[in-house]
Design a protein around this motif. Structure first.
Motif, mmCIF file in Angstrom:
data_model
loop_
_atom_site.group_PDB
_atom_site.id
_atom_site.type_symbol
_atom_site.label_atom_id
_atom_site.label_comp_id
_atom_site.label_asym_id
_atom_site.label_seq_id
_atom_site.Cartn_x
_atom_site.Cartn_y
_atom_site.Cartn_z
ATOM 1 N N VAL A 1 14.481 -6.393 15.647
ATOM 2 C CA VAL A 1 14.751 -5.084 14.983
ATOM 3 C C VAL A 1 13.860 -4.953 13.755
ATOM 4 N N ILE A 2 13.213 -3.781 13.685
ATOM 5 C CA ILE A 2 12.400 -3.548 12.476
ATOM 6 C C ILE A 2 13.215 -2.666 11.531
ATOM 7 N N ALA A 3 13.427 -3.143 10.296
ATOM 8 C CA ALA A 3 14.174 -2.321 9.287
ATOM 9 C C ALA A 3 13.206 -1.820 8.232
ATOM 10 N N VAL A 4 13.129 -0.498 8.101
ATOM 11 C CA VAL A 4 12.237 0.083 7.075
ATOM 12 C C VAL A 4 13.131 0.691 5.964
ATOM 13 N N ARG A 5 12.840 0.280 4.744
ATOM 14 C CA ARG A 5 13.661 0.845 3.632
ATOM 15 C C ARG A 5 12.771 1.741 2.771
ATOM 16 N N SER A 6 13.106 3.046 2.749
ATOM 17 C CA SER A 6 12.249 3.915 1.918
ATOM 18 C C SER A 6 13.053 4.491 0.739
ATOM 19 N N ASN A 7 12.306 4.802 -0.336
ATOM 20 C CA ASN A 7 12.930 5.168 -1.626
ATOM 21 C C ASN A 7 13.034 6.696 -1.766
ATOM 22 N N SER B 1 0.819 -1.227 0.000
ATOM 23 C CA SER B 1 0.000 0.000 0.000
ATOM 24 C C SER B 1 0.852 1.275 0.000
ATOM 25 N N SER B 2 2.093 1.219 0.466
ATOM 26 C CA SER B 2 2.880 2.480 0.528
ATOM 27 C C SER B 2 3.864 2.562 -0.635
ATOM 28 N N SER B 3 3.802 3.723 -1.301
ATOM 29 C CA SER B 3 4.768 3.890 -2.418
ATOM 30 C C SER B 3 6.124 4.321 -1.891
ATOM 31 N N GLU B 4 6.133 4.908 -0.726
ATOM 32 C CA GLU B 4 7.400 5.417 -0.219
ATOM 33 C C GLU B 4 8.202 4.323 0.489
ATOM 34 N N VAL B 5 7.477 3.466 1.223
ATOM 35 C CA VAL B 5 8.192 2.402 1.933
ATOM 36 C C VAL B 5 8.388 1.247 0.970
ATOM 37 N N GLU B 6 9.633 0.994 0.756
ATOM 38 C CA GLU B 6 9.882 -0.037 -0.256
ATOM 39 C C GLU B 6 9.746 -1.435 0.362
#
Ligand code: C2E
Ligand code: CA
Length: 852
Positions: free
Chosen positions: A152-158, A76-81
Motif C-alpha cells: 500500500v502506498i500512503a501519500v500524506r499531503s498538507n 521536491s514537492s511542497s504539497e506532498v509531505e
C-alpha cells in the motif's frame, strides 16, 4: 439621544456589521472552494506520486532504489509531505520483512479490500493506494497471483499550510473593499440627516409663526413639498389638528377682552341713568381690539318702543349717516315690522376727529335679537364691522360676545329704566286713585313750609274724610268701593286750582294743600268741595244711586302749626273732633285746640324724657325670615317705651316727636347698647337691623358711641345693618354720606328702609353703598289684590338683583304674600304673618309654609 448622534452611531454600527458579515460570508464560500481545490490538488498529487512509484516498481527497482526515489520526491514537492510504502504479507513472505511504520487501520483496510481510500487528518489529507499485482509483476513476485495486493502506498499531503495563507490573503483583499460599505453607510446617514432636518426646518417654518389663535387660519400647510413623504403625513395630521383647534381654541387676549366686557356688565344705578355714556365707553373699549365704527340698538319694553340709537365712534359724514340709517332700518324691518318706523338718534362717542374717508361698502352689519315674554322685552343690537377684517372663527366669537354683551346691557338698562320710571311714579302716587300718596304729600308739604317760611307766606291744608264709605264698601263690595273712591278723587281734582296739591291720605281720607291760601279763602274752597262730594251720586250694581258726605278739617300755616308734624297732628285732631260732633261738616281749630295740641306734644316729650331718665326704653325684636335658607336670618330692632301707667308705646306714636325734640339720637344709643348687651349675652350670630334717623348720623356723639359700643361688646360690624329711612328729607346729605361711608369702611352694612315710598329712593341707592333694600310695606301688603303694587314689588326685585343687593319685604301679613314674595325672588320676609315683634330674640319659628 438626538437624531444626529443616532445617525452617526447607527451608520458606524451598520458598516461594522456589513464588514463582518461580508468577511465571514466570503470566507465561508472561499474556504469551501479552496478546500475543494486543495483536495483535488492533493488527490492529483497523490495520484501522480502513486503512478510514478508504480512505474518505478514495475521496472523492477530494488527496495533501496525505491526508497531513494521516494526521498527525492518528498523533498521536491511542497504539497506532498510524505510518501510511505507498506510491504504486504506476500512480499514479506518472499523477501522477508523490512523496517516500516506500523500499519494504520486505513492501510490495513486497503490491504483487505484492494481499493483506494483517503482520510482527512486536521490540516492533512492521507491517501491510501493498493499496489495490485499485474502480469509483469509475476516475473519477480513468484508467489503472487494477478490482482492480489502487494503493498500500500500512503501519500500524506498538507492542507493547513495553504489555508493560513488563504486567511491572510482574504484579509488583504477584504480590508480595501470594506471601505465601500462604511462609506455607503456614512453617505446614507448624511442623506437621511439632511432630509430629516430639511423637513423639520420646513415644518418649523410652517408652524413657527403660530402665536395667536388668529394665526391658525394662516397656517394652512400646502400639500406635498416635504423632502420626506412621512412628513407629509405629519403635515396632514397637523392640518386636521389646526382645523380642530380653529373650532375650539380661544385666544387668551380674546378671553381677557370678553372678561373685561363682562365686568362692564355690572349695571349700577349710574349705568341705568347714564346708559348712553356707558354704551359709548363700551364702544371705545371694543375698538381697542376690533375696528367697529358704530353700534346700534333698538328696544321695546311692554308697549313702549324706544327710538333707534346709533352710536358712532367718531362723527360720521352725512352720507354715511344716511346710508346706514337706511340699511339699519331695512334690517330691523325684517325682524320687527312694527318697530321700523321709529325715530333715529345718532350719538358720537369720541368728539375728536371724524370718520372721514370711510365708505359704505367697507362696513358689514352684524346683529343679534332678543324676544322675551315676561317681562315683555324685545330688541335688536348690531355692530358695523370693517369688511377688510377677515372673519375667522375667533373674530366671530368675539363679535358674538360683543353683541351678547350689548344686548344684555342695553336691554337690561331699558327694562330697568322703564321699571324705575314706573316705580318712581308709583312711589309718589296712590295706585288706586292716581293721586299723590301720603309720603310724597309730606315731602311736598315740607317744601311748602320751607317756602312759606322764606316768604313769610301762608297756606292751608284741608283734610277730607268720607263719612259713610265703610257702608258703601260693605254693601256693594270692594269693586264698587274702588270706583266710588275714584269718582271722589275726580271730583276733588276738578275743583283743584293751579298749584294745589291733592293726595290720598288714607283709606277714605284725602288731603288738599292750598299754597298761598289763608283760612278765609280756604274755607270757601272747602265748602264748595264738600258740596260737590255730597252731590256725587254713583249707580251701584243693584241700580240704586250711592252717595257720600264728607267731614272736613282745615288748618293754616303758621297759625295752627309751624312744622309738618304739628300741622298734620292738628288737622287729625280737629277731624276726630268734628266726627265726634256728628260728621258732615267743616271744622277749624279754635284757641283751645292749639293749647291741647301743645299739651299733647309736651306730654309726649315728657314721657320720652322720663323713658330716657328712668331707663324705660325697651328693644323689641321682629324676626326677618331668610326664604332661601328657610330660617331666621336676622331681627329688626323696634323701639318701645313704657308710658306713665306702664303701658307700652310703639315707635310710630313717638318717633316723630322724638326726632323733632332732638331726643332720638340719645334714645337710639341707649337702645343700641341694650341690643348689643343682649347679643353678647345670648351669643347671637345673625344679622341685627337697627333703625337710625338721618339726624343720628350727623351727630359726632352718635358715631363715637357706636364705635365705643362695638368695641365694648365685641360686636362684629358685619352683622349690624343700619336702616336708613327717608321719613324725613335728609338735609345735610353730604355729611350723612360721609358718615355712612365711614361706617361702611368699618364693615357695617346698610339697608334702605321703606324703599319705593319716597321720592328719593333711587337717588339714595346711588348715593349710599347699600346692601339691602326693604320694600315699603304698603306695596307688599296690597300686592295680591293690586296689579300695580305687584309690578312695583317685581321691579324692585329686578332692580336689586341687577345692582347686587338683597331684598327684604316688609308687611308680609298673609300666607299668600309670604308665598308670592318668596317665589318672586325676594330674599327675606318680615311681617305679622311670620312673627310679631316681641321683647325676645326668636331662634326658631313655628312651621312656615314651604316656598311654592
Ligand atoms: P319701619 O322701619 O317701617 O318699621 C316697621 C313697622 O311696621 C314697625 O312699627 C312694626 O311693628 C310694623 N310692622 C311689622 N310687621 C308688620 C306687618 O306685617 N304689618 C303692619 N301693618 N305693620 C308691621 P313700629 O315699631 O311702630 O315702628 C314704626 C317706625 O318707627 C319704624 O318704621 C321705624 O322707622 C321707626 N323706628 C322703630 N324703632 C326705631 C328705633 O329704634 N330708632 C329709630 N330711629 N326709629 C325707629
Ligand atoms: Ca325699619
Amino acid at each position: 439621544m438626538n437624531l444626529r448622534k443616532f445617525l452617526v452611531v447607527g451608520s458606524l454600527f451598520l458598516s461594522l456589521f456589513l464588514i463582518v458579515t461580508l468577511y465571514f460570508s466570503i470566507k465561508l464560500v472561499a474556504s469551501s472552494v479552496y478546500n475543494d481545490v486543495s483536495l483535488q490538488r492533493a488527490w492529483q498529487t497523490a495520484d501522480r506520486t502513486y503512478a510514478s512509484l508504480y512505474q518505478v516498481m514495475r521496472r523492477g527497482w530494488t527496495r533501496a532504489e525505491t526508497e531513494q526515489f521516494l526521498a527525492n520526491m518528498n523533498r521536491s514537492s511542497s504539497e506532498v509531505e510524505s510518501v510511505t510504502v507498506y510491504q504486504g504479507p506476500l512480499v514479506m513472505e518472499q523477501y522477508g520483512p523490512i523496517e516500516q511504520p506500523p500499519i494504520t487501520s486505513e492501510a490495513a483496510a486497503v490491504f483487505r479490500e484492494g481499493s483506494k481510500r483517503h482520510v482527512r487528518d486536521g490540516d492533512f489529507l492521507r491517501f491510501y493506494y493498493p499496489i495490485i499485482a499485474a502480469d509483469e509483476c509475476m516475473l519477480c513476485h513468484v508467489n503472487v497471483r494477478p490482482g492480489e495486493v502487494l503493498g500500500v502506498i500512503a501519500v500524506r499531503s498538507n492542507l493547513g499550510h495553504s489555508s493560513a495563507e488563504f486567511s491572510r490573503l482574504m484579509l488583504r483583499t477584504i480590508i480595501p473593499i470594506a471601505i465601500f460599505p462604511v462609506l455607503g453607510a456614512v453617505i446614507l446617514g448624511l442623506i437621511l440627516h439632511r432630509r430629516i432636518f430639511a423637513s423639520i426646518r420646513r415644518f418649523q417654518a410652517d408652524v413657527g409663526g403660530l402665536t395667536k389663535v388668529a394665526d391658525l387660519s394662516k397656517v394652512e400647510l400646502t400639500p406635498g413639498g416635504y423632502p420626506l413623504e412621512e412628513f407629509n403625513i405629519l403635515k396632514q395630521e397637523t392640518n386636521s389638528l389646526i382645523s380642530k383647534l380653529k373650532k375650539i381654541a380661544i385666544d387668551k387676549e380674546t378671553l381677557e377682552f370678553e372678561i373685561q366686557l363682562l365686568e362692564k356688565l355690572l349695571i349700577t344705578s349710574e349705568v341705568v341713568r347714564d346708559w348712553r355714556d356707558h354704551v359709548k365707553s363700551l364702544l371705545v373699549e371694543i375698538n381697542k381690539v376690533m375696528d367697529i365704527p358704530f353700534i346700534f340698538a333698538m328696544f321695546y319694553v311692554e308697549d313702549k318702543v324706544y327710538e333707534l340709537e346709533v352710536f358712532w365712534l367718531r362723527a360720521p359724514s352725512p352720507v354715511l349717516k344716511r346710508h346706514f340709517e337706511k340699511t339699519i332700518t331695512a334690517t330691523i324691518r325684517n325682524d320687527f315690522p312694527d318697530l321700523a318706523n321709529c325715530s333715529v338718534e345718532h350719538l358720537v362717542a369720541v368728539s375728536l376727529g371724524k370718520l372721514d374717508g370711510l365708505k359704505e361698502e367697507e362696513i358689514d352689519l352684524h346683529t343679534k335679537k332678543i324676544f322675551l315674554d315676561a317681562p315683555k322685552i324685545g330688541g335688536i343690537v348690531g355692530i358695523g364691522l370693517m369688511t377688510r377684517d377677515a372673519l375667522d372663527h375667533t373674530k366671530l366669537l368675539v363679535i358674538e360676545g360683543i353683541l351678547t354683551t350689548l344686548l344684555n346691557v342695553i336691554g337690561s338698562v331699558k327694562a330697568i329704566y322703564k321699571y324705575t320710571q314706573q316705580v318712581e311714579y308709583y312711589a309718589t302716587r296712590d295706585p288706586q286713585t292716581g293721586l299723590y300718596n301720603q309720603r310724597f304729600f309730606r315731602d311736598l308739604l315740607e317744601q311748602e313750609i320751607a317756602r312759606a317760611r322764606r316768604n313769610d307766606g301762608v297756606f292751608s291744608v284741608l283734610l277730607i274724610d268720607l263719612d259713610n264709605f265703610k257702608n258703601i264698601n260693605d254693601r256693594y263690595g270692594h269693586g264698587f268701593g274702588d270706583s266710588f273712591l275714584l269718582a271722589v278723587a275726580a271730583t276733588i281734582r276738578q275743583r283743584e286750582r293751579a298749584g294745589d296739591i291733592v293726595a290720598r291720605f288714607g283709606g277714605d281720607e284725602f288731603i288738599l294743600l292750598m299754597p298761598e291760601t289763608g283760612q278765609e279763602h280756604g274755607v270757601g274752597v272747602a265748602e264748595r268741595l264738600a258740596e260737590a262730594i255730597r252731590a256725587e251720586q254713583l249707580a251701584a250694581p243693584d241700580g240704586a244711586m250711592a252717595g257720600a258726605s264728607a267731614t272736613l278739617s282745615l288748618v293754616t300755616f303758621p297759625e295752627h302749626g309751624a312744622t309738618i308734624t304739628d300741622l298734620l297732628l292738628m288737622a287729625e285732631k280737629i277731624m276726630a273732633k268734628a266726627k265726634d260732633a256728628g260728621k258732615n261738616h267743616l271744622l277749624l281749630p279754635g284757641g283751645d285746640d292749639l293749647l291741647e295740641l301743645f299739651r299733647g306734644k309736651s306730654e309726649m316729650a315728657m314721657i320720652l324724657k322720663r323713658a330716657l331718665d328712668e331707663n324705660k326704653i325697651i328693644p323689641y325684636f321682629q324676626p326677618i325670615y331668610d326664604y332661601r335658607r328657610r330660617r331666621i336670618g336676622g331681627h329688626e330692632v323696634l323701639m318701645r317705651i313704657r308710658g306713665a301707667n306702664g303701658e307700652l308705646i310703639a315707635a310710630q306714636d313717638f318717633i316723630e316727636v322724638a326726632e323733632e325734640m332732638g331726643m332720638i339720637n340719645r334714645m337710639d344709643i341707649v337702645l343700641i347698647e341694650k341690643v348689643f348687651e343682649r347679643i353678647r349675652l345670648e351669643n347671637y350670630q345673625d344679622l341685627i337691623f337697627l333703625n337710625i334717623s338721618p339726624r343720628d348720623l350727623v351727630h359726632a356723639e352718635f358715631m363715637a358711641a357706636i364705635n365705643r359700643l362695638v368695641e365694648a361688646y365685641g360686636i362684629d360690624p358685619g352683622n349690624i345693618v343700619f336702616e336708613i329711612t327717608e321719613r324725613e328729607a335728609i338735609r345735610n346729605l353730604n355729611l350723612v354720606e360721609k358718615f355712612v361711608l365711614d361706617l361702611k369702611m368699618k364693615g357695617f352694612r346698610f339697608a334702605l328702609d321703606d324703599f319705593g315710598s319716597g321720592f328719593s329712593s333711587y337717588f339714595y341707592i346711588k348715593k349710599f353703598p347699600i346692601d339691602y333694600i326693604k320694600i315699603e310695606g304698603d306695596f307688599v301688603r296690597g300686592m295680591m289684590d293690586n296689579e300695580v303694587d305687584m309690578a312695583v314689588v317685581e321691579s324692585i326685585v329686578v332692580l336689586a338683583r341687577r345692582i347686587g343687593v338683597k331684598v327684604v319685604s316688609e308687611f308680609v301679613e298673609s300666607e299668600e304674600v309670604f308665598r308670592e314674595t318668596a317665589s318672586l325672588g325676594v330674599d327675606f320676609g318680615q311681617g305679622f304673618f311670620i312673627c310679631h315683634p316681641s321683647p325676645t330674640l326668636v331662634h326658631r319659628l313655628p312651621d312656615l309654609p314651604d316656598r311654592p
